[in-house]
Write an enzyme that holds these catalytic residues in place. Structure first.
Site, mmCIF file in Angstrom:
data_model
loop_
_atom_site.group_PDB
_atom_site.id
_atom_site.type_symbol
_atom_site.label_atom_id
_atom_site.label_comp_id
_atom_site.label_asym_id
_atom_site.label_seq_id
_atom_site.Cartn_x
_atom_site.Cartn_y
_atom_site.Cartn_z
ATOM 1 N N ASN A 11 21.958 16.401 34.185
ATOM 2 C CA ASN A 11 22.692 15.136 34.117
ATOM 3 C C ASN A 11 23.184 14.985 32.686
ATOM 4 O O ASN A 11 22.395 14.741 31.780
ATOM 5 C CB ASN A 11 21.744 13.990 34.511
ATOM 6 C CG ASN A 11 22.371 12.625 34.309
ATOM 7 O OD1 ASN A 11 23.571 12.517 34.050
ATOM 8 N ND2 ASN A 11 21.564 11.578 34.419
ATOM 9 N N TRP A 12 24.492 15.132 32.512
ATOM 10 C CA TRP A 12 25.034 15.100 31.150
ATOM 11 C C TRP A 12 25.198 13.679 30.605
ATOM 12 O O TRP A 12 25.574 13.500 29.449
ATOM 13 C CB TRP A 12 26.391 15.841 31.113
ATOM 14 C CG TRP A 12 26.264 17.324 31.188
ATOM 15 C CD1 TRP A 12 25.099 18.049 31.336
ATOM 16 C CD2 TRP A 12 27.322 18.295 31.103
ATOM 17 N NE1 TRP A 12 25.378 19.397 31.345
ATOM 18 C CE2 TRP A 12 26.728 19.578 31.209
ATOM 19 C CE3 TRP A 12 28.698 18.208 30.954
ATOM 20 C CZ2 TRP A 12 27.481 20.758 31.168
ATOM 21 C CZ3 TRP A 12 29.452 19.378 30.915
ATOM 22 C CH2 TRP A 12 28.848 20.642 31.018
ATOM 23 N N LYS A 13 25.008 12.687 31.444
ATOM 24 C CA LYS A 13 25.141 11.287 31.020
ATOM 25 C C LYS A 13 26.488 11.087 30.310
ATOM 26 O O LYS A 13 27.454 11.746 30.675
ATOM 27 C CB LYS A 13 23.937 10.884 30.155
ATOM 28 C CG LYS A 13 22.610 11.216 30.868
ATOM 29 C CD LYS A 13 21.407 10.600 30.244
ATOM 30 C CE LYS A 13 20.163 11.001 31.038
ATOM 31 N NZ LYS A 13 18.945 10.368 30.565
ATOM 32 N N HIS A 97 20.390 5.986 39.116
ATOM 33 C CA HIS A 97 19.672 6.376 37.893
ATOM 34 C C HIS A 97 19.156 5.123 37.179
ATOM 35 O O HIS A 97 19.819 4.089 37.179
ATOM 36 C CB HIS A 97 20.606 7.182 36.980
ATOM 37 C CG HIS A 97 19.862 7.852 35.872
ATOM 38 N ND1 HIS A 97 19.458 7.174 34.740
ATOM 39 C CD2 HIS A 97 19.413 9.125 35.738
ATOM 40 C CE1 HIS A 97 18.800 8.026 33.949
ATOM 41 N NE2 HIS A 97 18.763 9.211 34.533
ATOM 42 N N GLU A 99 19.142 4.288 34.217
ATOM 43 C CA GLU A 99 20.069 3.724 33.221
ATOM 44 C C GLU A 99 21.121 2.851 33.900
ATOM 45 O O GLU A 99 21.600 1.879 33.324
ATOM 46 C CB GLU A 99 20.719 4.858 32.413
ATOM 47 C CG GLU A 99 19.722 5.465 31.430
ATOM 48 C CD GLU A 99 19.904 6.943 31.155
ATOM 49 O OE1 GLU A 99 20.967 7.488 31.480
ATOM 50 O OE2 GLU A 99 18.955 7.557 30.621
ATOM 51 N N GLU A 169 11.894 10.062 38.449
ATOM 52 C CA GLU A 169 12.083 10.004 37.000
ATOM 53 C C GLU A 169 11.335 8.804 36.436
ATOM 54 O O GLU A 169 11.877 7.687 36.413
ATOM 55 C CB GLU A 169 13.574 9.870 36.661
ATOM 56 C CG GLU A 169 14.421 11.020 37.155
ATOM 57 C CD GLU A 169 15.670 11.215 36.292
ATOM 58 O OE1 GLU A 169 15.856 12.337 35.822
ATOM 59 O OE2 GLU A 169 16.420 10.252 36.079
ATOM 60 N N GLY A 175 14.107 10.693 28.003
ATOM 61 C CA GLY A 175 14.615 10.724 26.636
ATOM 62 C C GLY A 175 13.576 10.394 25.578
ATOM 63 O O GLY A 175 13.914 10.118 24.435
ATOM 64 N N SER A 215 12.295 14.285 30.192
ATOM 65 C CA SER A 215 11.931 15.190 29.106
ATOM 66 C C SER A 215 11.544 16.595 29.581
ATOM 67 O O SER A 215 10.605 17.194 29.060
ATOM 68 C CB SER A 215 10.813 14.574 28.254
ATOM 69 O OG SER A 215 11.254 13.363 27.677
ATOM 70 N N GLY A 236 18.069 15.860 31.502
ATOM 71 C CA GLY A 236 19.060 15.136 30.710
ATOM 72 C C GLY A 236 19.398 15.910 29.451
ATOM 73 O O GLY A 236 20.140 16.892 29.478
ATOM 74 N N GLY A 237 18.805 15.493 28.323
ATOM 75 C CA GLY A 237 19.116 16.052 27.011
ATOM 76 C C GLY A 237 19.171 17.573 26.960
ATOM 77 O O GLY A 237 20.100 18.154 26.390
HETATM 78 P P1 13P Z 1 15.861 13.562 29.607
HETATM 79 O O1 13P Z 1 15.682 14.951 30.157
HETATM 80 O O2 13P Z 1 16.782 13.508 28.424
HETATM 81 O O3 13P Z 1 14.545 12.898 29.370
HETATM 82 O O4 13P Z 1 16.612 12.697 30.733
HETATM 83 C C1 13P Z 1 16.144 12.723 32.034
HETATM 84 C C2 13P Z 1 17.134 12.061 32.913
HETATM 85 O O5 13P Z 1 17.352 10.865 32.830
HETATM 86 C C3 13P Z 1 17.886 12.896 33.866
HETATM 87 O O6 13P Z 1 18.589 12.134 34.765
#
Ligand code: 13P
Length: 251
Positions: A11-13, A97, A99, A169, A175, A215, A236-237
């Protein structure tokens, strides 16, 4: 893990301009060209989708979006329909998600409408659920997840949910560099699988893929994937860099 094919999704956000997205997708496609026993998906921002779809043509990597709106078309400024995503080359869509819940007011009810719209357009929904740190500390994890699953999947049949993917999640692990231990994740995944069996069918509970997110990095993916009910990861990251993400794909 029964016969479930692992899915490693990125997920590149809100990261990467169009040229950056194309470059990373191209690198990734080359780096994972040898992978045959697992599915790989990336979800760039909307603006990069059609270009990245071109880059990924003929590769092992599938394309996903990070969100959709449930109407087919209309006066909904700023929104994107399922058919638009499919026409841009998407086969997956991330829904609900944390967020989106935190910053954009999404609820279990809107999630339910979005999942329904995704299924109707043959997009594979990746439904995100998870508890906050406060909820975990006050031992509400299972009741929070039960509510999210019950409301989010209300009205669907087992057949509707054949392709649906669940991503667990925990919000406190997103993050933060704080990953759930593999035992904590396994405990929740097993709970979710039992919940699906109770609310739907045994066959669906066995076949549904439940991903862990929060993470995930090259150095913790192997131990997570060793757990019987963890079927992949939503990253994510660590999915923003093709080499790092490729290491996770090759766990
Ligand atoms: P991180 O891997 O950066 O913690 O993010 C997880 C995430 O929200 C994937 O959707």
């Amino acid at each position: 893990m029964e016969n479930r094919i692992p899915l490693i999704a990125g997920n590149w956000k809100m990261f990467k301009t169009c040229p950056e997205a194309v470059e990373t997708a191209g690198q990734l496609a080359r780096l994972v060209a040898d992978v045959t026993d697992r599915d790989v998906m990336i979800a760039p921002p909307f603006t990069g989708l059609a270009l990245v779809a071109e880059t990924l043509k003929g590769s092992q990597v599938s394309l996903g979006a990070q969100n959709l709106f449930w109407e087919t078309e209309g006066a909904y400024t700023g929104e994107i329909s399922p058919a638009m995503l499919a026409s841009a080359g998407c086969t997956y869509v991330i829904i609900g998600h944390s967020e989106r819940r935190q910053y954009f007011g999404e609820t279990d009810e809107t999630m339910n409408k979005k999942i329904s719209a995704a299924i109707k357009s043959d997009l594979t929904p990746v439904l995100c659920i998870g508890e906050s740190e406060k909820e975990r500390e006050s031992k509400e994890t299972f009741s929070v997840l039960d509510k999210q699953v019950t409301k989010g999947l209300k009205g669907f049949s087992s057949a509707d949910m054949e392709t649906l993917v669940i991503a667990y999640e925990p919000i406190w692990a997103i993050g933060t560099g704080k990953t759930a231990t593999r035992e904590q994740a396994q405990e929740v995944h097993l709970f979710l699988r039992s919940l699906i069996e109770k609310k739907f069918e045994k066959g669906l509970a066995k076949s549904i893929r439940i991903l862990y997110g929060g993470s995930v990095k090259p150095d913790n993916i192997t131990e997570l994937m060793a757990m019987p009910d963890i079927d992949g990861a939503l990253v994510g990251g660590a999915s923003l860099d093709a080499e790092t993400f490729s290491k996770i794909v090759h766990y």
